[in-house]
Design an enzyme around this catalytic site. Sequence first.
Site, short mmCIF file in Angstrom:
data_model
loop_
_atom_site.label_atom_id
_atom_site.label_comp_id
_atom_site.label_asym_id
_atom_site.label_seq_id
_atom_site.Cartn_x
_atom_site.Cartn_y
_atom_site.Cartn_z
CB CYS A 49 -0.98 -0.03 1.36
SG CYS A 49 -0.30 -0.29 2.71
CG HIS A 76 1.17 1.98 7.61
ND1 HIS A 76 0.03 1.29 8.09
CD2 HIS A 76 1.40 1.70 6.43
CE1 HIS A 76 -0.16 0.41 7.03
NE2 HIS A 76 0.58 0.78 5.93
#
Length: 325
Positions: free
Chosen positions: A147, A174
């Site tokens: 991602c 994150h």
Amino acid sequence: MRIALNGFGRIGRTVLRQVLRHHPDIELALINDIADPATCAYLFQYDSVFGPYPGRVRAEAGMLRIDDRSIPFTGRRALGDLDLSGVDVLMDCTGTIQTRAHAAQGLKAGARSVLISGPCDEAERTIVLGANEDTLGDARIVSNASCTTNALAPLLRAVQDRFGILSGHMTTVHCYTGSQPMVDAPRGPFARSRAGAVSMVPTTTSATHLIDLVLPDIAGRVTGAAVRVPVISVSAIDVTLRLSSPPAGPAEDALRALAEASEVIGWTDDPCVSTDLRGRPESLVIALPETLPRGDQLRIFGWYDNEYGFSARMIDMARRMSARG
């Protein structure tokens, strides 16, 4: 296009949500997961990130029933035990495929191609849309990278093509993931063994290696690190680049133009926080108010829904792979 899902975790379920909502032409031939089918149905119906599915979901004999749609559901542990006859793309969303031989079991089971939802050094190609899709060729075992790589690589590609990158550093902020424990417990690296929902955890990111693989023309120029933070969804990249030809005008205008020219990058002028970006399908949404130019240096901050945006790229990549015939 006919696809199959092997693995019905966060990415598998998010792919299915998007298929049902936005892609009526995609036929889901099979879902395979070793978890209890009733639990899988429940977790699709009720989602802590995206909310309840607006319909009825239930497990039946060998089927996942969603409203009036029945999808074959199996619980095989080996890819080679699946019947993938007529499947254009097998999306492997288990996070367990690390070898080409493992992925090739999906081809032997009948799928025309295998798309892996994560890094795999032995894949024939690692492709990030907006960065290196022109290298796909006839590869049948493809990694969709990570991602964070999907957020960063298209941005670096666009900046490199327009301004040139001399060097840079990226930190991804994150959200926590299933790889982290809820309470302190052994997870290999010491810091990653700490409770993910109560601390900011400095760690590494696979994007550092993958960027060099996806963008070999700038290999070694951009370093990276990560900080896992106690939010359940939506992450960000904070990247500072030294440019060979900085924008002549306002940097915000230059970044807006780059985003508008991209199929996978968005932008916002609003002072957003992470929850505002939940459910956004772009690989990256540049936060223009956070842009900071200083001489030949440019700081860029961007948001990405690490589940929803990545799942959207899985579908886009599957379409591209299927269209090759």
